[in-house]
Design an enzyme around this catalytic site. Structure first.
Site, PDB file in Angstrom:
ATOM      1  N   LYS A  56       0.802  -1.066  -0.028  1.00  0.00           N
ATOM      2  CA  LYS A  56       0.102  -0.182  -0.206  1.00  0.00           C
ATOM      3  C   LYS A  56       0.887   1.174   0.052  1.00  0.00           C
ATOM      4  O   LYS A  56       2.047   1.300   0.326  1.00  0.00           O
ATOM      5  CB  LYS A  56      -1.036  -0.141   1.211  1.00  0.00           C
ATOM      6  CG  LYS A  56      -1.981  -1.057   1.241  1.00  0.00           C
ATOM      7  CD  LYS A  56      -3.229  -0.895   1.818  1.00  0.00           C
ATOM      8  CE  LYS A  56      -4.308  -2.017   1.612  1.00  0.00           C
ATOM      9  NZ  LYS A  56      -5.549  -1.988   2.473  1.00  0.00           N
ATOM     10  N   ARG A  78      -3.403 -10.261   4.998  1.00  0.00           N
ATOM     11  CA  ARG A  78      -3.845 -10.281   3.649  1.00  0.00           C
ATOM     12  C   ARG A  78      -2.667  -9.569   2.506  1.00  0.00           C
ATOM     13  O   ARG A  78      -2.464  -8.465   2.896  1.00  0.00           O
ATOM     14  CB  ARG A  78      -5.046  -9.540   3.355  1.00  0.00           C
ATOM     15  CG  ARG A  78      -5.751  -9.471   1.969  1.00  0.00           C
ATOM     16  CD  ARG A  78      -6.987  -8.742   1.855  1.00  0.00           C
ATOM     17  NE  ARG A  78      -7.681  -9.028   0.496  1.00  0.00           N
ATOM     18  CZ  ARG A  78      -7.287  -8.001  -0.630  1.00  0.00           C
ATOM     19  NH1 ARG A  78      -6.427  -7.128  -0.427  1.00  0.00           N
ATOM     20  NH2 ARG A  78      -8.013  -8.164  -1.714  1.00  0.00           N
TER      21      ARG A  78
END
Length: 294
Positions: free
Chosen positions: A227, A267
């Site tokens: 991210k 995840r």
């Protein structure tokens, strides 16, 4: 071939003796990290099996990008992308979750073999989601969410206690989901890194991951993979962040931190580094326990 060596709790939540690793299969042309690479049923299934072989405990299949600014796909297209992949992976013995904000997709995916619904909106995007999940009796991931991808960056406004605000908003959402009929023992919470948060806010949440588990009292999923906040941390002297695919070592670092704080699962897009990281954390915890028992 199944890699699920854990156990299923009394209400169906998969459990392992350590933090689990959830591998990501994006059946989309436009995800921020790997959009287009698996935009085909056969390729997506192959990728899911590769992730499983690399150490994924479960595989999360999604057909709609939630990157900042993403435009939603229509329902029929999302169903076309997701359901065949879920069915084939489940048929191969893979533990499959479905990443969707649509009740119809969740329902079809569960019928096809998915054992968990991962909704980044926590049931807010589709009023039918909570009743569908409650009726299906499957675990449900409730993520902190303030709005759709198209404008979520504008919603990254918090006071000095970011973690406190996110915990409070998640608690309200959990209460609503339980009131809607979902068994609280089937719930998993996700702090929503990157969703309506800037890099500094994401880092503040990572620094307080233990607070989510302690104050909400529920299993926690942490989704930091590749991210923007990691890109900001890794940026060179020119300020340019590395490409998303060059952030897997940083992702594994967050996976280790999350495992240390008792996360139920992380995840990730690339499984092996995080699978190794969570196993090392578990080995260290066992060593510490053994030493304390002497």
């Amino acid at each position: 071939m199944s890699t699920f060596n854990g156990r299923v709790g009394p209400v169906g939540l998969p459990e392992w003796d350590r933090c689990a690793v959830m591998g990501v299969v994006n059946v989309t042309p436009d995800s921020f990290s790997d959009g287009g690479h698996w935009f085909d049923t056969a390729l997506a299934v192959k990728r899911g099996l590769e992730l499983t072989a690399a150490g994924a405990d479960l595989v999360d299949v999604g057909g709609e990008s939630t990157r900042p600014g993403a435009v939603r796909v229509d329902e029929d297209e999302e169903l076309r992308r997701v359901v065949p992949v879920v069915r084939e992976l489940a048929g191969e013995g893979v533990v499959v979750s479905v990443d969707t904000m649509r009740a119809s997709v969740a329902e079809a995916a569960v019928e096809a073999g998915a054992v968990l619904v991962n909704d980044v909106s926590g049931g807010l995007a589709d009023p039918a989601m909570v009743p569908v999940v409650a009726a299906a009796g499957v675990p449900f991931v409730v993520m902190h969410w303030r709005g759709f991808s198209a404008d979520m960056n504008s919603r990254a406004v918090y006071g000095p206690d970011v973690a406190g605000e996110v915990v409070g908003e998640l608690r309200q959402r959990v209460d609503a989901v339980v009131a809607g009929g979902v068994d609280p023992r089937r719930l998993v919470v996700d702090p929503g890194l990157g969703f309506a948060k800037n890099a500094e806010q994401d880092l503040a949440l990572v620094a307080r991951l233990g607070r989510f588990r302690r104050e909400l009292g529920l299993p926690m999923l942490v989704a930091a993979s590749r991210k923007r906040f990691l890109g900001r941390v890794l940026a060179g002297p020119d300020g340019d962040p590395p490409p998303a695919r060059e952030r897997d070592a940083a992702t594994a670092a967050v996976s280790a931190l999350a495992a240390r704080e008792g996360a139920w699962a992380v995840r990730v897009h690339e499984v092996r580094p995080s699978a190794d990281a969570v196993r090392v954390v578990r080995a260290v915890e066992r060593a510490a326990a053994a030493e304390g028992a002497v």
